[in-house]
Design an enzyme around this catalytic site. Structure first.
Site, PDB file in Angstrom:
ATOM      1  N   ARG A  80       0.869  -1.183   0.000  1.00 10.98           N
ATOM      2  CA  ARG A  80       0.000   0.000   0.000  1.00 10.98           C
ATOM      3  C   ARG A  80       0.905   1.232   0.000  1.00 10.98           C
ATOM      4  NH1 ARG A  80       2.405   1.736   3.634  1.00 10.98           N
ATOM      5  NH2 ARG A  80       0.881   3.371   3.780  1.00 10.98           N
TER       6      ARG A  80
ATOM      7  N   ASP B 214      -1.791  10.812  -1.851  1.00 12.38           N
ATOM      8  CA  ASP B 214      -2.131   9.779  -2.836  1.00 12.38           C
ATOM      9  C   ASP B 214      -2.474  10.386  -4.180  1.00 12.38           C
ATOM     10  OD1 ASP B 214      -2.794   8.678  -0.028  1.00 12.38           O
ATOM     11  OD2 ASP B 214      -2.479   6.949  -1.320  1.00 12.38           O
TER      12      ASP B 214
HETATM   13  O1  MRU Z   1      -4.416   3.380   2.365  1.00 11.39           O
HETATM   14  P1  MRU Z   1      -2.926   3.504   2.250  1.00 11.39           P
HETATM   15  O2  MRU Z   1      -2.189   2.860   3.375  1.00 11.39           O
HETATM   16  O3  MRU Z   1      -2.424   3.072   0.898  1.00 11.39           O
HETATM   17  O4  MRU Z   1      -2.697   5.063   2.359  1.00 11.39           O
HETATM   18  C1  MRU Z   1      -1.398   5.591   2.251  1.00 11.39           C
HETATM   19  C2  MRU Z   1      -1.327   7.024   2.502  1.00 11.39           C
HETATM   20  O5  MRU Z   1      -2.296   7.705   2.706  1.00 11.39           O
HETATM   21  C3  MRU Z   1       0.014   7.627   2.372  1.00 11.39           C
HETATM   22  O6  MRU Z   1       0.173   8.666   3.275  1.00 11.39           O
HETATM   23  C4  MRU Z   1       0.150   8.111   0.938  1.00 11.39           C
HETATM   24  O7  MRU Z   1      -0.020   7.044   0.039  1.00 11.39           O
HETATM   25  C5  MRU Z   1       1.393   8.743   0.658  1.00 11.39           C
HETATM   26  S1  MRU Z   1       2.563   7.516   0.379  1.00 11.39           S
HETATM   27  C6  MRU Z   1       4.103   8.029   0.259  1.00 11.39           C
END
Ligand code: MRU
Length: 356
Positions: free
Chosen positions: A51, A240
Site C-alpha cells: 500500500r 495519494d
Molecule cells: O491506504 P494507504 O495505506 O495506501 O494510504 C497511504 C497514505 O495515505 C500515504 O500517506 C500516501 O499514500 C502517501 S505515500 C508516500
C-alpha cells in the site's frame, strides 16, 4: 532502509517472481511474499499487502511483468492493465504506472516484451527511489532552518505511513526526517496511529524504530492539543493524489490535521514525487475516494500471548460503520509541497514553476 539491520527495498523481481514485504503482518511478523501472477499482484494491492501510492504504482508495474510472463497476448495484457487500475481507486500512481508500462509495451516485437516490461518496471521503481531521496534532500533544508532557530529537538507530526514502506525506499514524508537524522539533527516524530488500519502505529513507528529514530505514537485526535501546547514544530504528510491547483488527497484525517496546524501557525508540508500529481482533475470533489469495508473499523487485529495474530470485534454487533479511506486538504492549508525537484507553493503557479 533497514529491518533488523538488513537493507531492503519494498519490492523486487527475483527468479521469475515478484517479492514483496507483506505489510498486513507488520509489525508483528516480517514475511516476504512471492507474487507469481498478475492476479496475485492485483490481490496484494486490494488487500493492502502492499500500500502507499508509490508502492502501489511499483506493484502495478511489476504486475504487468507477471502478466506478460503468464500470457504474452495483447488482449490479456490489456485486460490485466484494466484490472490493475481498478484495484484501488484513489492513488493516482497506479494508473500512472500502468499507462507508462502499456505505452512502453505497445508496438514491441513479441519476443522482446518480457525484457522491455522488466526494464521499465525496474526503471519505475529506481526512479521512485531517486525521487524520494531528492524529496529528503530538499525537505532537509526546512528542518535545518527550524533547527538553526530552535537549537533543540525538532518535533515533527506525521499521519498514516508515507514512509519507505509506502514507496520503494526512503518514503516521501519520512525522507526529510531520515536525512535530518543522518545529518545529526535531533528529531522526534509524533506518529498518528491512523485508524482504522493503523498504518501510523503499525508501519511508521515500526520503520522509524528500525532506523533508530525517536518517535511516539499518538491517538489520531491528539495532534490538536499538542499543536496548541507548542509541541509540534512542523507537520509532514504524504499524498495519494495532488491536483494541479495544490489540493492534496491523503489518508482520512489529514484535513483535520491541516486545520489544526493552520489554527496554531504550525507549518504543514506535503511531500510527493511528481508521479502523484494528477494534471487532469481540477476539483478536489472529483477525486474518487475509496470507501473500504467497514470491518476495518469494527474489528481490530493484534498479537496474543502465544504470538499469534488475532482479530477481534470491538463494536456493538448491531452497529453500522462507514469507512472512507481518504480526504482532501485544500491548498490554502498547505504551507508547501516538497517534491523531487524542489519545494513549491501548493498552487498551479507553484507546481508549474517546477514541472512542465
Ligand atoms: O491506504 P494507504 O495505506 O495506501 O494510504 C497511504 C497514505 O495515505 C500515504 O500517506 C500516501 O499514500 C502517501 S505515500 C508516500
Amino acid at each position: 532502509m533497514k529491518i533488523n539491520g538488513k537493507v531492503y527495498r519494498t519490492i523486487w523481481y527475483e527468479s521469475g517472481v515478484v517479492r514483496i514485504i507483506d505489510q498486513t503482518k507488520l509489525p508483528h511478523k516480517f514475511i516476504i511474499k512471492d507474487l507469481k501472477s498478475v492476479k496475485d499482484a492485483i490481490n496484494a494491492i486490494k488487500i493492502m499487502e502492499v500500500r502507499g501510492a508509490p508502492l502501489i504504482g511499483g506493484t502495478a508495474a511489476y504486475g504487468l511483468v507477471l502478466a506478460v510472463q503468464e500470457n504474452n497476448n495483447p488482449k490479456f495484457i490489456k485486460k490485466s492493465a484494466e484490472e490493475l487500475i481498478q484495484s484501488r481507486p484513489t492513488a493516482i500512481n497506479l494508473k500512472w504506472a500502468v499507462d507508462r508500462m502499456i505505452k512502453k509495451l505497445s508496438d514491441i516485437n513479441k519476443d522482446k516484451t518480457l525484457d522491455v516490461a522488466l526494464t521499465e518496471a525496474k526503471e519505475i521503481c529506481d526512479e521512485d527511489e531517486k525521487f524520494c531521496e531528492n524529496i529528503g534532500i530538499n525537505g532537509l533544508k526546512i528542518i535545518e532552518e527550524i533547527y538553526n532557530k530552535k537549537k533543540e529537538t525538532i518535533n515533527i507530526l506525521t499521519h498514516c505511513n508515507a514512509g519507505w514502506l509506502a514507496t520503494i525506499n526512503w518514503g516521501t514524508a519520512t525522507s526529510p526526517i531520515y536525512h535530518a537524522h543522518k545529518k545529526g539533527i535531533p528529531v522526534h516524530v509524533w506518529v498518528d496511529e491512523t485508524r482504522p488500519r493503523n498504518q501510523g502505529a503499525n508501519l511508521t513507528s515500526y520503520e522509524l524504530n528500525e532506523e533508530g529514530i525517536n518517535n511516539t505514537i499518538i491517538a489520531d485526535n491528539a495532534g490538536g492539543i499538542l499543536m496548541q501546547r507548542g509541541d509540534v514544530d512542523m507537520c509532514i504528510v504524504g499524498t495519494d493524489r495532488t491536483l494541479s491547483n495544490g489540493d492534496v488527497c491523503n489518508k482520512i484525517g489529514t484535513y483535520l490535521k491541516a486545520l489544526a496546524a493552520h489554527d496554531n501557525n504550525v507549518p504543514f508540508y506535503v511531500a510527493l514525487p511528481s508521479s502523484t500529481i494528477d494534471w487532469e482533475i481540477k476539483r478536489g470533489k472529483d477525486i474518487p475516494i475509496e470507501e473500504r469495508n467497514s470491518e476495518e473499523l469494527s474489528h481490530v487485529e493484534g498479537i496474543d500471548k502465544n504470538n499469534e495474530i488475532k482479530k477481534v470485534l470491538i463494536y456493538p454487533k448491531k452497529s453500522k460503520a462507514m469507512n472512507l479511506a481518504f480526504d482532501v486538504t485544500p491548498a490554502k492549508y498547505v504551507t508547501g509541497l516538497i517534491t523531487e525537484k524542489g519545494i513549491c507553493e501548493a498552487s498551479t503557479e507553484g507546481l508549474k514553476k517546477l514541472f512542465k
